[in-house]
Scaffold this motif. Sequence first.
Motif, PDB file in Angstrom:
ATOM      1  N   TYR A 167       0.840  -1.200   0.000  1.00 49.85           N
ATOM      2  CA  TYR A 167       0.000   0.000   0.000  1.00 49.85           C
ATOM      3  C   TYR A 167       0.874   1.248   0.000  1.00 49.85           C
ATOM      4  CZ  TYR A 167      -2.998  -3.657   1.938  1.00 49.85           C
ATOM      5  OH  TYR A 167      -3.656  -4.847   2.171  1.00 49.85           O
TER       6      TYR A 167
ATOM      7  N   GLU B 189       1.454   3.770  -3.511  1.00 54.96           N
ATOM      8  CA  GLU B 189       1.119   5.195  -3.475  1.00 54.96           C
ATOM      9  C   GLU B 189       2.358   6.075  -3.549  1.00 54.96           C
ATOM     10  OE1 GLU B 189      -1.905   8.275  -1.247  1.00 54.96           O
ATOM     11  OE2 GLU B 189      -1.956   6.145  -0.791  1.00 54.96           O
TER      12      GLU B 189
ATOM     13  N   PHE C  13       2.637   8.258   1.137  1.00 58.33           N
ATOM     14  CA  PHE C  13       1.888   7.445   2.090  1.00 58.33           C
ATOM     15  C   PHE C  13       2.259   7.799   3.522  1.00 58.33           C
ATOM     16  CE2 PHE C  13       0.827   3.709   4.589  1.00 58.33           C
ATOM     17  CZ  PHE C  13      -0.407   3.332   4.072  1.00 58.33           C
TER      18      PHE C  13
ATOM     19  N   GLU D 199      -3.888   8.275   8.270  1.00 58.18           N
ATOM     20  CA  GLU D 199      -5.066   7.490   7.897  1.00 58.18           C
ATOM     21  C   GLU D 199      -5.170   6.214   8.715  1.00 58.18           C
ATOM     22  OE1 GLU D 199      -6.254   8.629   3.389  1.00 58.18           O
ATOM     23  OE2 GLU D 199      -4.747   7.062   3.598  1.00 58.18           O
TER      24      GLU D 199
ATOM     25  N   ALA E 297      -8.213   4.082   7.923  1.00 59.99           N
ATOM     26  CA  ALA E 297      -8.454   3.654   6.541  1.00 59.99           C
ATOM     27  C   ALA E 297      -8.069   2.190   6.357  1.00 59.99           C
ATOM     28  CB  ALA E 297      -7.678   4.524   5.566  1.00 59.99           C
TER      29      ALA E 297
ATOM     30  N   TYR F 246      -7.202  -0.549   3.323  1.00 62.07           N
ATOM     31  CA  TYR F 246      -6.723  -0.443   1.949  1.00 62.07           C
ATOM     32  C   TYR F 246      -6.925  -1.738   1.158  1.00 62.07           C
ATOM     33  CZ  TYR F 246      -4.314   3.671   3.728  1.00 62.07           C
ATOM     34  OH  TYR F 246      -4.033   4.877   4.317  1.00 62.07           O
TER      35      TYR F 246
ATOM     36  N   THR G  52      -5.822  -3.184  -2.946  1.00 61.82           N
ATOM     37  CA  THR G  52      -5.204  -3.005  -4.255  1.00 61.82           C
ATOM     38  C   THR G  52      -6.059  -3.725  -5.301  1.00 61.82           C
ATOM     39  OG1 THR G  52      -3.904  -5.020  -4.005  1.00 61.82           O
ATOM     40  CG2 THR G  52      -2.930  -2.971  -3.169  1.00 61.82           C
TER      41      THR G  52
ATOM     42  N   VAL H  90     -10.082   2.578   1.227  1.00 64.15           N
ATOM     43  CA  VAL H  90      -9.345   3.251   0.158  1.00 64.15           C
ATOM     44  C   VAL H  90      -8.919   2.212  -0.869  1.00 64.15           C
ATOM     45  CG1 VAL H  90      -7.309   4.604  -0.451  1.00 64.15           C
ATOM     46  CG2 VAL H  90      -8.527   5.064   1.699  1.00 64.15           C
ATOM     47  N   TYR H  91      -9.429   2.361  -2.076  1.00 58.03           N
ATOM     48  CA  TYR H  91      -9.033   1.478  -3.175  1.00 58.03           C
ATOM     49  C   TYR H  91      -7.888   2.134  -3.927  1.00 58.03           C
ATOM     50  CZ  TYR H  91      -9.284  -0.549  -7.895  1.00 58.03           C
ATOM     51  OH  TYR H  91      -8.968  -1.113  -9.108  1.00 58.03           O
ATOM     52  N   GLN H  92      -6.704   1.550  -3.812  1.00 58.59           N
ATOM     53  CA  GLN H  92      -5.538   2.016  -4.554  1.00 58.59           C
ATOM     54  C   GLN H  92      -5.535   1.303  -5.906  1.00 58.59           C
ATOM     55  OE1 GLN H  92      -2.385   0.940  -1.805  1.00 58.59           O
ATOM     56  NE2 GLN H  92      -2.247   3.038  -1.078  1.00 58.59           N
TER      57      GLN H  92
ATOM     58  N   ARG I 224      -8.245   5.883  -5.278  1.00 58.77           N
ATOM     59  CA  ARG I 224      -7.058   6.633  -5.655  1.00 58.77           C
ATOM     60  C   ARG I 224      -6.347   5.884  -6.768  1.00 58.77           C
ATOM     61  NH1 ARG I 224      -4.747   7.257   0.411  1.00 58.77           N
ATOM     62  NH2 ARG I 224      -6.439   8.558   1.224  1.00 58.77           N
TER      63      ARG I 224
ATOM     64  N   THR J 260      -3.205   5.014  -8.226  1.00 57.51           N
ATOM     65  CA  THR J 260      -1.789   5.079  -7.875  1.00 57.51           C
ATOM     66  C   THR J 260      -0.885   4.612  -9.003  1.00 57.51           C
ATOM     67  OG1 THR J 260      -1.729   2.827  -6.973  1.00 57.51           O
ATOM     68  CG2 THR J 260      -2.360   4.601  -5.456  1.00 57.51           C
TER      69      THR J 260
END
Length: 213
Positions: free
Chosen positions: A112, A116, A121, A126, A129, A131, A133, A168-170, A196, A198
């Motif tokens: 993660y 990012e 990061f 956060e 949050a 995460y 991927t 949070v979807y990276q 986001r 990335t």
Amino acid sequence: MTSLPDDTTLTDSGLAARGDGRVLVVACGALAREILAVRDANAWTHLDLTCLPAILHNHPEKIVGAVRGVIDQHRADYDRIFIAYGDCGTGGLLEAACAEMGVEMIAGPHCYSFFEGNDTFAARDEITAFYLTDFLVRQFDAFVWKPLGLDRHPNLRDMYFGHYEKLVYQAQTDDAALTALAKSCADRLGLAFERRFTGYGDLAQHMKDWATT
């Protein structure tokens, strides 16, 4: 272009090295598609990849021994070996093992962070949050829902995730279907959703360094 391995194989078995390159990247199976995409986009045909099962993500105490085993297996076959793992819950033991074995490891505590960008990061605050991927969105049930027993005891959701505020979807790729699936994961966990893009982040730069030095 290399055909992409399926997620079930990457989760359960990993990916064997082809044995036809000069540089070997040892990675978590959850990074295989991204590493192959960067390699093929740059025509780094001398760079080979082997992946340990991605399910080790849920058993970090097994990662160091597994990485040692792969390095021992392949050391004589390659000019250089690099490790595409973050610390991933090993408490610094993986970094120490890599230093002992004389192999370079990607910088960052986990994927993660380096997806990012480690500096970006680290600057975020956060703690609430959760995460995902691309890989973990596709494998949400295998890595989150079922291991936590939420398929059998959905009432446990708030105990596990009650202190989180958002998912949070990276996103490594611009895929509308994956974004919709990630949103559904957030809904299942009762969390707000943020996407986001990335891309490959620091992983791409590390691979360039490994492939061109």
